[in-house]
Design a protein around this motif. Structure first.
Motif, short mmCIF file in Angstrom:
data_model
loop_
_atom_site.label_atom_id
_atom_site.label_comp_id
_atom_site.label_asym_id
_atom_site.label_seq_id
_atom_site.Cartn_x
_atom_site.Cartn_y
_atom_site.Cartn_z
N GLY A 187 44.82 31.02 58.17
CA GLY A 187 43.45 31.16 58.64
C GLY A 187 42.47 31.30 57.49
N ILE A 188 42.81 32.11 56.50
CA ILE A 188 41.94 32.30 55.34
C ILE A 188 41.80 31.01 54.55
CG2 ILE A 188 41.72 33.51 53.13
CD1 ILE A 188 43.07 35.93 54.52
N ARG A 189 42.94 30.32 54.36
CA ARG A 189 42.89 29.04 53.64
C ARG A 189 42.10 27.99 54.42
NH1 ARG A 189 46.05 29.03 49.22
NH2 ARG A 189 47.74 30.57 49.08
N GLY A 190 42.04 28.17 55.74
CA GLY A 190 41.27 27.25 56.57
C GLY A 190 39.80 27.59 56.67
N GLY A 191 39.37 28.64 55.98
CA GLY A 191 37.95 28.96 55.92
C GLY A 191 37.52 30.19 56.69
N ALA A 213 38.65 39.20 58.15
CA ALA A 213 38.55 39.90 59.43
C ALA A 213 38.86 38.96 60.60
CB ALA A 213 37.16 40.51 59.60
N ASP A 214 38.30 37.75 60.56
CA ASP A 214 38.52 36.81 61.65
C ASP A 214 39.96 36.30 61.67
OD1 ASP A 214 35.94 37.09 62.50
OD2 ASP A 214 35.20 35.25 61.53
N ALA A 215 40.51 36.02 60.50
CA ALA A 215 41.89 35.54 60.43
C ALA A 215 42.86 36.62 60.89
CB ALA A 215 42.23 35.11 59.00
N ALA A 216 42.59 37.87 60.48
CA ALA A 216 43.46 38.98 60.88
C ALA A 216 43.39 39.22 62.38
CB ALA A 216 43.07 40.23 60.11
N ALA A 217 42.19 39.14 62.93
CA ALA A 217 42.03 39.35 64.37
C ALA A 217 42.70 38.23 65.17
CB ALA A 217 40.54 39.44 64.71
N ALA A 218 42.58 37.00 64.69
CA ALA A 218 43.17 35.86 65.40
C ALA A 218 44.69 35.96 65.44
CB ALA A 218 42.75 34.55 64.73
N ALA A 219 45.27 36.53 64.40
CA ALA A 219 46.73 36.65 64.34
C ALA A 219 47.22 38.00 64.87
CB ALA A 219 47.21 36.47 62.91
N ASN A 220 46.26 38.82 65.32
CA ASN A 220 46.57 40.19 65.77
C ASN A 220 47.23 41.00 64.65
OD1 ASN A 220 46.40 42.17 67.77
ND2 ASN A 220 48.52 41.90 68.38
#
Length: 222
Positions: free
Chosen positions: A200-204, A208-215
């Motif tokens: 998620g982070i590598r995708g931009g 916070a958003d990447a961590a939340a998306a992956a729970n």
């Protein structure tokens, strides 16, 4: 070592010690070894514990034969991590010659809650070795091999023969053999979550958003 054990250890070696630590935490198991840094070798190792316990004393307290380093070397091999409990004594259990012999046996690793010596020689062999101390002080007539295959304590963690040991540049963990399937499942799940966050982070995405998306970390907690 059987093919099944090889496959299992390959799965275990694919997971970093930090992820194993998280899995152990999630299951309420203490397994992180403290104060026993790597002195030789490189990369990540995974193997099953072969245990040994030394008692220690002053120079001349024991016969030279009581040191029994040959028995320790003979217990090493592929897929095996020799775990030596020397009571945290700053007396060498393993030196350059023993390390060369263990490396010739394709030992996975040697871990000593005590000391080693001849670090330059150990490093030259490529043997993955960790110890609490480094000292020139020999174990001959100061150490006595009291038991092999029994319970030991390494870095504050109880270790039984056959437990899983994983070590890397970050640290070392011990997983009780009876809980290995459960902890491995938790560790592989944690690894999947970590990889989702990284993607998620590598995708931009922001962290916070990447961590939340992956729970990984609930949005409310960030």
């Amino acid at each position: 070592m059987s093919e099944d054990h090889q496959d299992l250890l390959a799965r275990c070696a694919a997971i970093a010690s930090s992820t194993w630590s998280d899995a152990l935490d999630a299951l309420g198991i203490q397994g992180v070894v403290q104060g026993v840094p790597r002195r030789g070798g490189a990369g990540r190792i995974a193997g099953f514990a072969v245990t040994a316990r030394h008692v220690w004393g002053k120079l001349g307290d024991f016969d030279r034969s009581d040191f029994a380093v040959g028995r320790l070397v003979a217990a090493t091999g592929p897929g095996k991590v020799l775990m030596v409990d020397a009571g945290g004594a700053a007396i060498s259990t393993f030196g350059g010659i023993a390390s060369l012999a263990a490396s010739r046996r394709e030992a996975t690793a040697v871990v000593i809650d005590g000391a080693c010596r001849d670090v330059d020689e150990i490093q030259a062999t490529g043997l993955w070795l960790a110890s609490r101390y480094v000292t020139p002080l020999t174990g001959k007539t100061r150490l006595k091999l009291q038991e092999m295959g029994g319970p030991v304590t390494i870095g504050g963690i109880a270790v039984a023969q056959g437990d899983l040991v994983v070590g890397d540049d970050t640290g070392m963990v011990v997983v009780p053999r009876a809980r290995l399937a459960q902890v491995l499942e938790a560790a592989e799940h944690a690894l999947e979550v970590d990889e989702q966050v990284e993607q998620g982070i590598r995708g931009g995405l922001s962290f916070a958003d990447a961590a939340a998306a992956a729970n990984y970390i609930p949005a409310k907690a960030q």
